[in-house]
Write an enzyme that holds these catalytic residues in place. Structure first.
Site, PDB file in Angstrom:
ATOM      1  N   HIS A  14      29.827  46.970  32.049  1.00 48.81           N
ATOM      2  CA  HIS A  14      30.741  46.709  33.536  1.00 48.81           C
ATOM      3  C   HIS A  14      30.946  48.368  33.915  1.00 48.81           C
ATOM      4  O   HIS A  14      32.319  49.304  33.084  1.00 48.81           O
ATOM      5  CB  HIS A  14      32.040  46.382  32.550  1.00 48.81           C
ATOM      6  CG  HIS A  14      33.397  46.566  33.599  1.00 48.81           C
ATOM      7  ND1 HIS A  14      34.666  45.272  33.328  1.00 48.81           N
ATOM      8  CD2 HIS A  14      33.470  47.291  34.199  1.00 48.81           C
ATOM      9  CE1 HIS A  14      35.276  45.828  34.086  1.00 48.81           C
ATOM     10  NE2 HIS A  14      34.799  46.210  34.517  1.00 48.81           N
ATOM     11  N   HIS A  16      31.222  50.820  36.809  1.00 50.34           N
ATOM     12  CA  HIS A  16      31.250  50.682  38.466  1.00 50.34           C
ATOM     13  C   HIS A  16      30.605  52.476  38.846  1.00 50.34           C
ATOM     14  O   HIS A  16      31.456  53.381  38.483  1.00 50.34           O
ATOM     15  CB  HIS A  16      32.220  50.962  38.969  1.00 50.34           C
ATOM     16  CG  HIS A  16      33.581  50.092  38.867  1.00 50.34           C
ATOM     17  ND1 HIS A  16      32.721  48.847  39.684  1.00 50.34           N
ATOM     18  CD2 HIS A  16      34.011  49.167  37.685  1.00 50.34           C
ATOM     19  CE1 HIS A  16      33.924  47.452  39.576  1.00 50.34           C
ATOM     20  NE2 HIS A  16      34.460  47.791  37.674  1.00 50.34           N
ATOM     21  N   HIS A 194      35.423  40.190  37.847  1.00 45.92           N
ATOM     22  CA  HIS A 194      36.968  40.984  37.577  1.00 45.92           C
ATOM     23  C   HIS A 194      37.585  39.857  37.578  1.00 45.92           C
ATOM     24  O   HIS A 194      37.926  38.881  38.356  1.00 45.92           O
ATOM     25  CB  HIS A 194      37.111  41.801  38.461  1.00 45.92           C
ATOM     26  CG  HIS A 194      36.499  43.498  37.934  1.00 45.92           C
ATOM     27  ND1 HIS A 194      35.229  43.169  37.675  1.00 45.92           N
ATOM     28  CD2 HIS A 194      36.960  44.115  37.580  1.00 45.92           C
ATOM     29  CE1 HIS A 194      34.483  44.459  37.931  1.00 45.92           C
ATOM     30  NE2 HIS A 194      35.847  45.363  37.560  1.00 45.92           N
ATOM     31  N   GLU A 197      42.695  40.782  33.960  1.00 46.12           N
ATOM     32  CA  GLU A 197      43.333  42.204  34.233  1.00 46.12           C
ATOM     33  C   GLU A 197      44.766  42.096  33.941  1.00 46.12           C
ATOM     34  O   GLU A 197      45.060  42.183  33.619  1.00 46.12           O
ATOM     35  CB  GLU A 197      41.464  43.258  34.718  1.00 46.12           C
ATOM     36  CG  GLU A 197      42.395  44.483  34.770  1.00 46.12           C
ATOM     37  CD  GLU A 197      41.836  45.245  35.686  1.00 46.12           C
ATOM     38  OE1 GLU A 197      41.291  44.891  36.660  1.00 46.12           O
ATOM     39  OE2 GLU A 197      41.977  46.069  35.666  1.00 46.12           O
ATOM     40  N   ASP A 275      33.461  51.510  32.181  1.00 46.79           N
ATOM     41  CA  ASP A 275      34.953  51.149  33.803  1.00 46.79           C
ATOM     42  C   ASP A 275      34.421  51.763  34.428  1.00 46.79           C
ATOM     43  O   ASP A 275      33.454  51.555  35.181  1.00 46.79           O
ATOM     44  CB  ASP A 275      35.448  51.141  33.668  1.00 46.79           C
ATOM     45  CG  ASP A 275      37.053  49.408  34.661  1.00 46.79           C
ATOM     46  OD1 ASP A 275      35.960  48.902  35.531  1.00 46.79           O
ATOM     47  OD2 ASP A 275      37.555  49.218  34.914  1.00 46.79           O
ATOM     48  N   ASP A 276      35.737  52.868  34.700  1.00 53.57           N
ATOM     49  CA  ASP A 276      35.392  54.281  35.822  1.00 53.57           C
ATOM     50  C   ASP A 276      35.549  55.232  34.447  1.00 53.57           C
ATOM     51  O   ASP A 276      36.735  55.958  34.725  1.00 53.57           O
ATOM     52  CB  ASP A 276      36.667  54.079  37.103  1.00 53.57           C
ATOM     53  CG  ASP A 276      36.309  52.534  37.491  1.00 53.57           C
ATOM     54  OD1 ASP A 276      34.799  52.622  39.026  1.00 53.57           O
ATOM     55  OD2 ASP A 276      37.265  51.886  37.413  1.00 53.57           O
TER      56      ASP A 276
HETATM   57 ZN   LIG Z   1      36.100  47.101  36.337  1.00 49.48          ZN
END
Ligand SMILES: [Zn+2]
EC number: 3.5.4.2
Length: 334
Positions: A14, A16, A194, A197, A275-276
């Site tokens: 996961h 990006h 996703h 969340e 994630d980021d």
């Molecule tokens: Zn994400």
């Protein structure tokens, strides 16, 4: 323990790729492309990374991505992330990319995909880095826009393994994209989304039943629904959990309140992901270390999380066996 976590062979599922763009590289690419950023310097960018929710983050994230115009820009961003993987013993990664963030600015999808895949090929040739791509649709945009993106992407189908769904979750349920996902599945692609969340457990049910996902990205709100929990356990549906992201976006108030170990102990196939990472304070190892500092995570639990990451990947069973053997070897020696 921290050295053990850093050395642990793991997979990231996961991530990006646009969220790996560090402010330094953002400025460098912006300068060479003549794209002005609404920040004077790197420090101002970092100072802006105080988010109260997903939307505040996304607003800055889309601004940062505007510097990306040419194949080389996508290459540089991806290669920088893959070098982090090498440093952090992330021996396999499955990266999300958001074509609409670029095609809406007039960048051809082929430019994006060629830049990403050339970096992946170079990393594999140089140090054996294993990686795959997953195309994500921006869920705050329309079904028609997603359909058009899939149409543009299908000529490049050999370069990505699946499709996903990201961006603003609340108000954009998975059912909005059922037909797009059907077409992607018919084209032989896998699916993830996703869900759970910021959105409710209902979105996780929809992702499973309507989008036929093989993994749920985030999914931490499944804990509010006992029947859903049981299904995720019975079917061993992986959850790609992102601890630092969840704290930064206030999904949990603090890391000590994060439910990742509770989910693991209940028998869910949870994994750790960044994630980021440029926006949320760290890559894989920073996530593992933040957990270790705030939660009672044992060596065995950390090893299980790493094992889950390979088992939950879209690698072939032969490739999984090979990478799991590297994990077992490491565990024997540490
Ligand atoms: Zn994400």
């Amino acid at each position: 323990m921290q050295d053990f976590l850093k050395g642990l062979p793991k997979a990231e599922l996961h991530l990006h790729i646009e969220g790996s763009l560090e402010p330094e590289l953002m400025f460098e690419i912006g300068r060479r492309n003549g794209v002005a950023l609404p920040f004077a310097n790197v420090e101002e960018v970092r100072a802006a990374y105080e988010f109260n929710n997903l939307q505040e983050f996304l607003d800055i994230y889309y601004q940062g991505a505007q510097v990306l115009l040419h194949e080389q820009d996508f290459y540089d961003m991806t290669f920088a992330y893959l070098q982090r993987c090498r440093e952090q013993n992330v021996i396999h990664t499955e990266m999300f990319f958001d074509p609409q963030t670029h095609t809406d600015r007039g960048v051809d999808i082929g430019v994006v995909i060629r830049g990403l895949t050339r970096a992946m090929e170079d990393a594999e040739a140089q140090w054996g880095q294993s990686s795959k791509l997953i195309l994500c649709f921006l869920r705050h945009l329309s079904e028609e826009a997603a359909m058009e993106t899939l149409r543009q992407a299908l000529p490049y189908k050999q370069h990505f393994v699946g499709v996903g769904l990201d961006s603003s979750e609340v108000g954009h349920p998975p059912e909005k994209f059922q037909r797009v996902f059907e077409q992607a599945l018919n084209a032989g692609l896998l699916s993830v989304a996703h869900a759970g969340e910021e959105g409710p457990p209902e979105y996780i049910w929809q992702a499973l039943d309507l989008l036929k996902v093989k993994r749920i990205d985030h999914g931490v709100r499944c804990i509010e629904d006992a029947a859903l929990m049981q299904r995720l356990i019975d079917e061993q549906i992986p959850l790609t959990v992102c601890p630092l992201s969840n704290i930064k976006l206030c999904v949990f108030d603090s890391m000590s309140e994060h439910n990742i170990l509770r989910l693991l102990e209940k028998g869910l196939k949870v994994t750790v992901n960044s994630d980021d990472p440029a926006y949320f304070g760290g890559y894989m190892n920073e996530n593992f270390i933040a957990m270790q500092e705030a939660l009672p995570m044992s060596k065995e639990q950390a090893a299980q999380l790493a094992r889950n990451s390979f088992e939950a990947s879209f690698l072939t069973s032969e490739e999984k066996v090979r990478l799991l053997a590297r994990l077992d070897q490491y565990l024997q020696n540490h």
